[in-house]
Design a protein around this motif. Structure first.
Motif, short mmCIF file in Angstrom:
data_model
loop_
_atom_site.label_atom_id
_atom_site.label_comp_id
_atom_site.label_asym_id
_atom_site.label_seq_id
_atom_site.Cartn_x
_atom_site.Cartn_y
_atom_site.Cartn_z
N SER A 50 -10.67 26.91 4.62
CA SER A 50 -10.67 27.48 3.26
C SER A 50 -9.27 28.05 3.15
CB SER A 50 -11.74 28.48 2.76
OG SER A 50 -11.50 29.81 3.45
N SER A 51 -8.76 28.28 1.91
CA SER A 51 -7.49 28.89 1.64
C SER A 51 -7.45 30.13 2.05
CB SER A 51 -6.98 28.58 0.18
OG SER A 51 -8.14 28.97 -0.60
N ARG A 52 -8.52 30.91 2.16
CA ARG A 52 -8.65 32.32 2.44
C ARG A 52 -8.29 32.45 3.96
NH1 ARG A 52 -13.76 33.55 2.35
NH2 ARG A 52 -14.32 31.55 1.84
N ILE B 111 -1.09 29.38 -3.60
CA ILE B 111 -2.72 29.30 -3.42
C ILE B 111 -3.45 30.18 -4.42
CG2 ILE B 111 -4.75 29.67 -1.82
CD1 ILE B 111 -2.81 28.91 0.36
N ALA C 184 -1.81 32.72 8.49
CA ALA C 184 -0.29 32.24 8.65
C ALA C 184 0.47 33.45 8.46
CB ALA C 184 -0.02 31.24 7.47
N ASP D 49 0.87 -1.08 -0.14
CA ASP D 49 0.11 0.03 -0.04
C ASP D 49 0.78 1.36 -0.02
OD1 ASP D 49 -2.89 -1.33 2.10
OD2 ASP D 49 -2.40 -1.00 -0.34
N VAL E 274 -5.32 5.36 2.56
CA VAL E 274 -4.19 4.62 2.67
C VAL E 274 -3.29 5.50 3.50
CG1 VAL E 274 -2.13 3.47 1.68
CG2 VAL E 274 -4.19 2.64 0.96
N ALA E 275 -3.12 6.80 2.91
CA ALA E 275 -2.09 7.90 3.17
C ALA E 275 -2.65 8.22 4.61
CB ALA E 275 -2.32 9.03 2.41
N MET F 5 -6.45 6.01 -2.41
CA MET F 5 -4.99 6.23 -1.89
C MET F 5 -5.00 7.25 -0.57
SD MET F 5 -2.66 4.77 -3.56
CE MET F 5 -3.47 3.50 -3.51
N PHE G 75 -0.87 27.73 14.41
CA PHE G 75 -0.17 28.06 13.29
C PHE G 75 0.34 26.65 12.68
CE2 PHE G 75 2.55 30.28 10.43
CZ PHE G 75 3.68 29.71 10.11
N VAL H 100 5.94 31.07 4.14
CA VAL H 100 4.57 31.07 4.32
C VAL H 100 4.02 31.92 3.12
CG1 VAL H 100 2.88 32.18 5.77
CG2 VAL H 100 4.39 30.64 6.55
N LEU I 68 0.98 4.05 -2.93
CA LEU I 68 0.85 5.50 -2.29
C LEU I 68 1.87 6.40 -2.84
CD1 LEU I 68 -0.73 7.55 -0.38
CD2 LEU I 68 0.90 6.68 1.47
N SER J 174 1.56 6.87 -6.49
CA SER J 174 0.34 7.80 -6.94
C SER J 174 0.65 9.24 -6.69
CB SER J 174 -0.93 7.38 -6.42
OG SER J 174 -0.85 7.42 -4.72
N LEU J 175 1.45 9.33 -5.45
CA LEU J 175 1.55 10.71 -5.23
C LEU J 175 2.56 11.29 -6.24
CD1 LEU J 175 2.57 10.90 -1.36
CD2 LEU J 175 1.08 12.50 -2.39
N GLU K 134 -11.72 29.60 -5.73
CA GLU K 134 -11.77 30.98 -5.18
C GLU K 134 -11.17 32.02 -5.73
OE1 GLU K 134 -12.81 29.53 -0.65
OE2 GLU K 134 -10.67 29.73 -1.30
N PHE K 135 -10.25 31.90 -6.34
CA PHE K 135 -9.36 32.79 -6.67
C PHE K 135 -9.40 32.99 -8.32
CE2 PHE K 135 -7.69 34.17 -2.97
CZ PHE K 135 -7.66 33.19 -2.15
N HIS L 279 -1.06 24.35 9.23
CA HIS L 279 -0.28 24.02 8.36
C HIS L 279 -0.56 22.42 8.01
CE1 HIS L 279 2.29 27.34 8.49
NE2 HIS L 279 2.40 27.19 7.15
N LEU M 134 -1.41 5.63 7.32
CA LEU M 134 -0.03 5.31 7.61
C LEU M 134 0.38 6.79 8.43
CD1 LEU M 134 2.48 3.96 6.78
CD2 LEU M 134 2.66 5.73 4.88
N ALA N 99 0.59 12.09 -9.36
CA ALA N 99 -0.19 13.44 -9.22
C ALA N 99 0.66 14.59 -9.09
CB ALA N 99 -1.01 13.16 -8.07
N PHE O 170 -4.41 19.42 0.92
CA PHE O 170 -3.53 19.63 -0.49
C PHE O 170 -3.66 17.98 -1.16
CE2 PHE O 170 -0.77 20.55 -3.52
CZ PHE O 170 0.32 19.89 -3.53
N ILE O 171 -3.18 17.38 0.06
CA ILE O 171 -2.87 16.11 -0.45
C ILE O 171 -4.23 15.11 -1.01
CG2 ILE O 171 -2.26 13.57 0.38
CD1 ILE O 171 0.06 15.19 0.20
N CYS P 116 1.05 31.24 0.17
CA CYS P 116 0.04 32.15 -0.11
C CYS P 116 -0.04 32.30 -1.50
CB CYS P 116 0.02 33.36 0.53
SG CYS P 116 -0.41 33.23 2.40
N TYR Q 10 -6.06 30.23 5.54
CA TYR Q 10 -4.86 30.17 5.65
C TYR Q 10 -3.89 31.47 5.41
CZ TYR Q 10 0.01 28.76 4.79
OH TYR Q 10 1.31 28.35 4.99
N ILE R 108 -4.80 16.11 -4.49
CA ILE R 108 -4.10 15.57 -5.53
C ILE R 108 -4.19 13.88 -5.63
CG2 ILE R 108 -2.60 17.27 -5.93
CD1 ILE R 108 -0.45 15.81 -4.60
N LEU R 109 -4.81 13.27 -4.91
CA LEU R 109 -4.92 11.88 -4.65
C LEU R 109 -6.13 11.38 -4.89
CD1 LEU R 109 -2.66 10.62 -1.62
CD2 LEU R 109 -2.32 10.45 -4.07
#
Lengths: 115, 766
Positions: B236-238, A78, B244, A8, B300-301, B297, B277, A71, A12, A15-16, A86-87, B281, B304, A19, B288-289, A75, B240, B292-293
């Motif tokens: 939401s990303s706003r 994002i 941050a 697994d 599984v992540a 998967m 903070f 940081v 994983l 796939s990471l 949103e952006f 993060h 782990l 992607a 984020f993960i 941003c 963040y 994209i997954l």
């Protein structure tokens, strides 16, 4: 059980990797910059661990400048990422200009605090 | 907000007219906020009030005279006599720098205002700014109508007036403006996701850190809100982008201010921000993960990461807890601990417990200080939940935390005031929307009759909106005729009644525009106007009668007119003109700032109260008999002792009433002062039943020396008894000045005698 977990884990990681390879180049550059900044911060922390924290303000300003610019780069990522609904109205030039301005303020403060 | 109008030319004109009207309303709100704070200038004179403002005034004088580099590096040797005080490193520079800048700008424009005038009027000017900041903040949360209402409420609220009246030149004058403005920029960043506003937010937070120690409220509230958003699934990303950069830039900027320095990273007050903070993060990375997954998967992540991550987390938390628990106060400062545990100060730090502003408030003080807002706030909380957005959840959280803190310390009612104004403004505006809409629709129905009854309710809405333009003039004239008689007519357009809480719930749940009966709505609007005018009357009364006393000048009315008691300034002027420049004056710490500012003499202890032992030394001296007291004062090079005595005129805040704190603080450091020695039946008494220790102590003697000469019996008007020991002489002190109403008495230490009368001690044979 362990075999399935390790297989697994391998799937994983595959796939990471696949992607991530699909992300556009400009985002990958930003990610590289973030990794560079964090690595610099880690190096500074290790150095402080070895040498001691005497001019504490210099240590703080060094580490926080690395963390801060990381940081801000996140941003920027994002705001520039086309997959973020949103952006979608925000022009990437505006995002980059904000990024530069915020970095200017950050580094002005750092220079003052460096001592 | 009113229902959106279709984009007709009439619509844009109405929008433009609304915009101009809104601008003028804001301007008038600013003028109102400024002028309601001028009562003390009109009734007394343009003078600085209380005690702390005198210190700020003296620092501002120094800044304007010597420039900023000298100010930054100033070491003050005129206070805390042998120790001195590092002003540059222990003062919050925001207020003095602001006033200094304003003075400098005005002077370079050739408007020659004195420093004192600028200092006196700083607070009203910044309260106008604070009202405008409240408008912007509430506009981000709910809309323009709520914004204007909230701004008006804040301009008038008595709690804020009490700390920002003209002459009250204290940190809160600019700090409340900075607080509201920082919150506004945070909400703006949260709503727009723009990094530009995040930068401005950090800079505004820097201004807040410069101004007031209450900045720890911001740096704990914003992480709490971020955590709340994450936990309720509103990440939401706003969020963040809003959070941050603020933490990183904010910590750096806070560390720049000398007072805070490295406390920005080392004290527990800031740990919440670092913790959240890290959490944000982690959450951002997880999202984020997830993005994209594929879902399989991702599962599984998760398994782990969880197994590894939890082990690491537990280790880190264990180390952190061990570090923090090793310090006795768990890393918090005394003042913050007394906020979290209200009984802490009275057990461990009597100085903090002795300040009257640090006591918990009573119930009536809520109605005195925020008046009708106290029962409008729950309606506002409900209105914030319909619909719930990030901004409205922030305002609700701000209110709840500030209500708790205001319950701990009466001084923190000031932090509650903006939150109460915002929520009440939202409540009033929302209810007013429903009522006026009801009036409009009912009037339209009345006038148009059978036409608008046809069709289903959706048609009714659109026809109602079309007819709104026609009927608008009539409704507008209706409103005008109602309002023209009320004096502050702009406010009343936005005021509403509180018992229509059901209305906002109903109107938001159903998509149809619900219309209340016409008569009920009209009566409700009228009653609302009455409520608003009651609020205004109360605020003006509070500003004029309760909060405008400069406390350095006292007045009283009697059958033969107005008496003015200017004893304090009389005493300080005497000190200034009749003593040497280097003479040291000892008094209780309340009067330290005023003595250095007005009499320009070195003092032993002052209101900063940073050194408990030094204060305990003075307290011990005041509680001891004459000879030991003389010795203590002589060792501190003191020449003059100043005592405040209210027994002749009935001034209740004199030193005899504060005496119990002298005994307690002195006894806390010097164990030979025992409080039970001064108590008879558990009370401090100064009449014939008083204990001998009390009758012999320095404070008693200096207060009542020659008091019996005033009326032959020595009747103390404050304690309402005759004094115990009436005829006595002072052996080690001589009286040099007593003011007109005996309120301030100054004594000089007699030099030691040259010859000793009587037998000298024979040395013991070795």
């Amino acid at each position: 059980m362990a075999k399935s977990t390790s297989s697994d884990v391998l799937t994983l990681i595959h796939s990471l990797r696949s992607a991530y390879a699909a992300t556009p180049t400009n985002l990958k550059i930003i990610d590289l910059y973030v990794v560079f900044a964090i690595a610099t911060a880690v190096i500074q922390v290790v150095y402080m661990g070895i040498v001691g924290s005497f001019p504490f303000n210099s240590f703080l300003s060094g580490v926080l400048s690395c963390v801060g610019t990381a940081v801000l780069a996140v941003c920027l990522r994002i705001q520039v990422n086309k997959e973020n609904k949103e952006f979608k109205d925000l022009p990437p030039e505006r995002a980059f200009a904000d990024f530069v301005l915020c970095n200017l303020v950050l580094h002005l403060v750092i220079m003052n605090f460096l001592g | 907000m009113v229902a959106p109008v279709e984009p007709k030319p009439g619509g844009t004109l109405r929008n433009a007219f609304g915009g101009v009207l809104g601008f003028f309303i804001l301007l008038l709100i600013g003028v109102l906020a400024f002028s309601i704070r001028l009562f003390s200038v009109i009734k007394y004179e343009s003078v600085i009030h209380e005690f702390d403002p005198y210190f700020n005034y003296r620092v501002t004088q120094f800044l304007t005279k010597n420039g900023i580099y000298e100010f930054w590096n100033w070491f003050d040797d005129r206070t805390w006599y042998p120790l001195g005080r590092v002003i540059g490193g222990t003062v919050y520079p925001g207020l003095t720098l602001t006033a200094g800048t304003m003075w400098w700008i005005l002077n370079s424009l050739n408007i020659p205002l004195s420093v004192e005038t600028v200092c006196v009027f700083t607070a009203p000017v910044f309260s106008a700014f604070a009202a405008w900041a409240t408008y912007f903040l509430t506009k981000e949360v709910k809309g323009i109508g709520s914004g204007l209402t909230a701004a008006t409420l804040l301009a008038l609220v008595p709690s804020y007036i009490s700390r920002s009246v003209a002459g009250s030149y204290d940190n809160e004058a600019v700090a409340i403006f900075a607080l509201i403005f920082t919150f506004f920029l945070y909400i703006k960043t949260l709503n727009t996701g723009s990094l530009f506003y995040a930068t401005l937010n950090a800079l505004s937070y820097f201004y807040m850190v410069c101004s007031w120690g209450g900045y720890t409220f911001i740096i704990n509230l914003i992480p709490m809100h971020a955590l709340l958003c994450i936990v309720t699934g509103r990440y939401s990303s706003r969020l963040y982008i809003a959070y941050a950069p603020l933490v990183v830039l904010g910590t750096l900027l806070a560390a720049l201010v000398p007072v805070v320095g490295f406390n920005a990273v080392m004290t527990s007050e800031h740990f919440a921000s670092f913790l959240v903070f890290i959490i944000i993060h982690v959450v951002a990375f997880v999202y984020f993960i997830k993005g994209i997954l594929s879902p399989k998967m991702f599962k599984v992540a998760i398994t782990l990461v969880l197994t590894v991550g939890i082990a690491v987390c537990i280790a880190v938390i264990a180390i952190l807890v061990a570090l923090v628990a090793s310090s006795p106060t768990k890393g918090w400062s005394g003042r913050s601990l007394s906020l979290l545990d209200p009984t802490y100060a009275s057990k461990y730090i009597p100085i903090i417990a002795s300040v009257s502003e640090h006591q918990p408030p009573t119930w009536p003080s809520y109605f005195m200080d925020i008046n009708i807002l106290a029962f409008l706030v729950p309606a506002g909380i409900i209105a914030c939940f319909l619909p719930l957005s990030d901004a409205s959840s922030f305002v609700v959280l701000y209110l709840v935390t500030s209500v708790y803190f205001s319950g701990v310390m009466v001084r923190l009612m000031l932090v509650l005031a903006p939150a109460a104004c915002i929520l009440s403004g939202i409540a009033l505006s929302e209810a007013f929307d429903v009522l006026t809409r009801s009036v409009k629709l009912q009037l339209v129905k009345l006038l148009e009759g059978p036409l608008s009854n046809a069709g289903d309710t959706k048609d009714e809405n659109s026809t109602a909106q079309n007819d709104v333009l026609k009927a608008d003039k009539q409704v507008a004239t209706n409103n005008k005729t109602e309002d023209v008689k009320e004096r502050p007519s702009k406010k009343n357009r936005k005021k509403d009644k509180e018992n229509t809480e059901k209305a906002p719930v109903k109107s938001h749940n159903e998509k149809r525009l619900l219309a209340l009966p016409l008569e009920a709505s009209a009566i409700a609007i009228i009653l609302l106007v009455v409520l608003g005018s009651l609020y205004v009357i109360h605020c003006v009364w509070a500003a004029a009668e309760a909060y405008s006393a400069p406390s350095i000048v006292l007045t009283s009315r009697s059958h033969d007119g107005l008496h003015v008691f200017d004893d304090f300034r009389e005493a300080y002027a005497w000190l200034r003109h009749n003593t040497e420049a280097d003479d040291k004056v000892a008094s209780w710490w309340d009067y330290g700032y005023q003595t250095t500012a007005m009499a320009n003499r070195t003092v032993i202890v002052d209101n900063n109260t940073w050194n408990n032992t030094h204060i305990a030394t003075v307290g011990t001296a005041m509680s001891s008999p004459e000879k030991p007291a003389w010795e203590i004062f002589n060792s501190l090079d003191v020449k003059y002792v100043l005592v405040v005595f209210g027994g002749l005129v009935g001034y209740p805040s004199d030193d005899i009433n504060k005496f119990l704190w002298m005994v307690r603080i002195g006894g806390g450091v010097f164990p030979h002062i025992k409080e039970p020695d001064y108590l008879r039946d558990g009370q401090y008494r100064i009449d014939a039943q008083a204990t001998p220790t009390m009758l012999n102590c320095l404070m008693y003697k200096l207060s009542y020396y020659r008091f019996v000469e005033t009326d032959g019996k020595g009747f103390d008007r404050v304690r309402r008894t005759e004094i115990g020991k009436k005829h006595f002489k002072l052996s080690h002190f001589e009286e040099v000045f007593t003011t007109h109403h005996w309120m301030v008495r100054i004594y000089k230490l007699k030099p030691p005698k040259n010859r000793m009368k009587g037998k000298t001690k024979k040395p013991k044979p070795v």
